[in-house]
Design a protein around this motif. Structure first.
Motif, short mmCIF file in Angstrom:
data_model
loop_
_atom_site.label_atom_id
_atom_site.label_comp_id
_atom_site.label_asym_id
_atom_site.label_seq_id
_atom_site.Cartn_x
_atom_site.Cartn_y
_atom_site.Cartn_z
N ASN A 199 24.36 -16.98 -6.17
CA ASN A 199 23.27 -17.69 -6.84
C ASN A 199 23.83 -18.94 -7.51
N VAL A 200 23.48 -20.10 -6.98
CA VAL A 200 24.00 -21.36 -7.52
C VAL A 200 23.05 -21.89 -8.59
N ALA A 201 23.57 -22.02 -9.80
CA ALA A 201 22.80 -22.55 -10.93
C ALA A 201 23.62 -23.66 -11.57
N ALA A 202 23.63 -24.82 -10.94
CA ALA A 202 24.49 -25.92 -11.38
C ALA A 202 23.68 -27.10 -11.90
N GLY A 203 22.43 -26.87 -12.32
CA GLY A 203 21.62 -27.94 -12.87
C GLY A 203 21.37 -29.04 -11.85
N ALA A 204 21.56 -30.28 -12.27
CA ALA A 204 21.30 -31.43 -11.41
C ALA A 204 22.26 -31.48 -10.22
N ARG A 205 23.39 -30.77 -10.31
CA ARG A 205 24.40 -30.79 -9.24
C ARG A 205 24.24 -29.62 -8.27
N THR A 206 23.14 -28.89 -8.36
CA THR A 206 22.98 -27.69 -7.55
C THR A 206 23.09 -27.97 -6.06
N ALA A 207 22.41 -29.01 -5.57
CA ALA A 207 22.44 -29.31 -4.14
C ALA A 207 23.86 -29.62 -3.67
N GLN A 208 24.64 -30.33 -4.48
CA GLN A 208 26.02 -30.66 -4.11
C GLN A 208 26.88 -29.40 -4.03
N VAL A 209 26.71 -28.51 -5.01
CA VAL A 209 27.50 -27.27 -5.01
C VAL A 209 27.11 -26.38 -3.84
N VAL A 210 25.81 -26.32 -3.54
CA VAL A 210 25.35 -25.54 -2.39
C VAL A 210 25.97 -26.06 -1.10
N ALA A 211 25.96 -27.38 -0.92
CA ALA A 211 26.53 -27.98 0.30
C ALA A 211 28.01 -27.66 0.43
N SER A 212 28.74 -27.67 -0.68
CA SER A 212 30.17 -27.38 -0.65
C SER A 212 30.44 -25.93 -0.28
N ILE A 213 29.69 -25.01 -0.89
CA ILE A 213 29.87 -23.59 -0.58
C ILE A 213 29.47 -23.31 0.86
N ARG A 214 28.39 -23.92 1.33
CA ARG A 214 27.95 -23.70 2.70
C ARG A 214 28.98 -24.19 3.71
N MET A 215 29.66 -25.27 3.39
CA MET A 215 30.68 -25.80 4.30
C MET A 215 31.85 -24.83 4.42
N HIS A 216 32.23 -24.19 3.29
CA HIS A 216 33.37 -23.27 3.31
C HIS A 216 32.98 -21.87 3.78
N HIS A 217 31.72 -21.50 3.53
CA HIS A 217 31.26 -20.15 3.87
C HIS A 217 29.89 -20.23 4.56
N PRO A 218 29.87 -20.55 5.84
CA PRO A 218 28.58 -20.69 6.54
C PRO A 218 27.79 -19.39 6.64
N GLU A 219 28.46 -18.25 6.41
CA GLU A 219 27.80 -16.96 6.59
C GLU A 219 27.20 -16.39 5.31
N ILE A 220 27.61 -16.86 4.14
CA ILE A 220 27.20 -16.24 2.88
C ILE A 220 25.75 -16.59 2.54
N PRO A 221 24.91 -15.63 2.18
CA PRO A 221 23.55 -15.94 1.72
C PRO A 221 23.60 -16.68 0.38
N ILE A 222 22.88 -17.79 0.30
CA ILE A 222 22.89 -18.61 -0.92
C ILE A 222 21.48 -18.71 -1.49
N LEU A 223 21.38 -18.32 -2.75
CA LEU A 223 20.16 -18.50 -3.55
C LEU A 223 20.45 -19.62 -4.54
N ALA A 224 19.52 -20.55 -4.73
CA ALA A 224 19.81 -21.68 -5.60
C ALA A 224 18.57 -22.12 -6.35
N SER A 225 18.78 -22.67 -7.55
CA SER A 225 17.66 -23.18 -8.34
C SER A 225 17.12 -24.46 -7.70
#
Length: 266
Positions: A199-225
Motif C-alpha cells: 500500500n503506497v501512501a506517499a502523498g504527492a509523490r505516490t505515483a512516482q513511488v508506485v512507478a519505481s516499485i512496479r519497475m522492480h517488482h512487476p508481480e507485486i499487487p500495489i494499492l495506492a492513494s
C-alpha cells in the motif's frame, strides 16, 4: 333495537369528532425536501451494466468512475477489488459503493472497533492492526483476532519493520497489506518478508513511488492513494497501481451540505 340505532349518537349527546383525511404529520412538498420515488430506478450504462438504485439510496459517497474504468484490480478470494474507501465512518461504509473498505485509524487497534465496522460493512473490510503506535507481538495478535472476526485482510502501518510483516504472515491466512512511503530497502525487505499487497501512501509523490516499485517488482499487487482529483488518480493507475484508495467525504460534510439545502442556502 337495530345495529344502526344502537351505534347512532344520542340527540343530546356530544357530536362525534370528524378526523380529516390529512394528518398533521403528513409532510407537504414544501416541507419534505427529500422526495423518494415509490419504486427503485433501473437504468443501463453505456458499458452495458444494468444499474438499480433503491428509493432511499444516496449517490453522495460514490467512488469516482475513473477507478473502475481504468484499474485492473486485485482479486482476493474471487472478488476483484479496484476501489478501497479509506474511512472508519460507519455511515459512509454503509452507503459507499467502493469494492472494499480500508479501515485504518490513529489509535491502538481494538477488536471491538473491528467488530463494529464489520457489522455495517457490505463489502470486504481490511482493518489496521498497528505498526506505528502499536508494535511488537500485539500486531500479530490483533491480526489473528481480526481474521477470526471475519476481516478480509489486515493493514500494517509504514513504521513496522519487515520482521513484523513476516511474523504476521505466519500467523494468519488472510492477506497482509504493508504500507510504505518510499521505494527503498525497507520496502524491499517487506516484500521479501511476504507482504501480500503493498500500500503506497506517499502523498504527492505516490505515483512516482508506485512507478519505481512496479519497475522492480512487476508481480507485486500495489494499492495506492489516488489523491483528490481524477488527474492524480489516472496518473497513479498509469504508474502501475492495481487498485486505488479513495477518501470519501465525511458524514459531517454531507450533513452540512444537506442542512444548507434545507435552509435554502444551496
Amino acid at each position: 333495537m337495530s345495529d344502526e340505532q344502537e351505534n347512532a349518537p344520542e340527540a343530546n349527546g356530544p357530536k362525534p369528532i370528524r378526523i380529516g383525511k390529512r394528518s398533521l404529520f403528513t409532510p407537504s412538498e414544501a416541507v419534505a425536501v427529500e422526495q423518494h420515488s415509490v419504486t427503485p430506478h433501473v437504468s443501463r450504462t453505456r458499458y452495458g451494466t444494468a444499474r438499480i438504485e433503491g428509493r432511499l439510496s444516496s449517490p453522495n459517497a460514490r467512488v469516482p468512475a475513473v477507478i473502475s474504468q481504468h484499474c485492473g484490480g486485485i482479486t482476493v478470494k474471487g472478488h476483484t477489488l479496484k476501489s478501497f474507501a479509506y474511512t472508519t465512518d460507519a455511515v459512509i461504509i454503509r452507503n459507499t459503493n467502493a469494492n472494499a473498505i480500508l479501515a485504518v485509524y490513529p489509535f491502538t487497534g481494538e477488536p471491538v472497533i473491528t467488530q463494529a465496522l464489520l457489522t455495517v460493512a457490505q463489502m470486504p473490510l481490511f482493518v489496521g492492526v498497528g505498526g506505528g503506535t502499536t508494535t511488537g507481538p500485539r500486531v500479530a495478535e490483533l491480526a489473528m483476532v481480526a481474521e477470526m472476526q471475519g476481516a478480509a485482510g489486515v493493514v500494517i502501518n509504514a513504521p513496522a519493520p519487515a520482521e513484523t510483516i513476516e511474523t504476521t504472515m505466519l500467523m494468519v491466512d488472510i492477506p497482509v497489506i504493508a504500507t510504505v512511503t518510499e521505494d527503498d530497502e525497507t520496502t524491499e525487505c517487506k516484500i521479501l518478508a511476504g507482504a501480500a499487497i503493498i500500500n503506497v501512501a506517499a502523498g504527492a509523490r505516490t505515483a512516482q513511488v508506485v512507478a519505481s516499485i512496479r519497475m522492480h517488482h512487476p508481480e507485486i499487487p500495489i494499492l495506492a492513494s489516488g489523491g483528490g482529483s481524477e488527474e492524480r488518480i489516472l496518473a497513479t493507475i498509469e504508474a502501475g497501481a492495481d487498485a486505488i484508495t479513495w477518501t470519501p467525504p465525511s458524514a459531517q460534510q454531507l450533513q452540512s451540505q444537506m442542512m444548507a439545502k434545507y435552509r435554502g442556502e444551496a
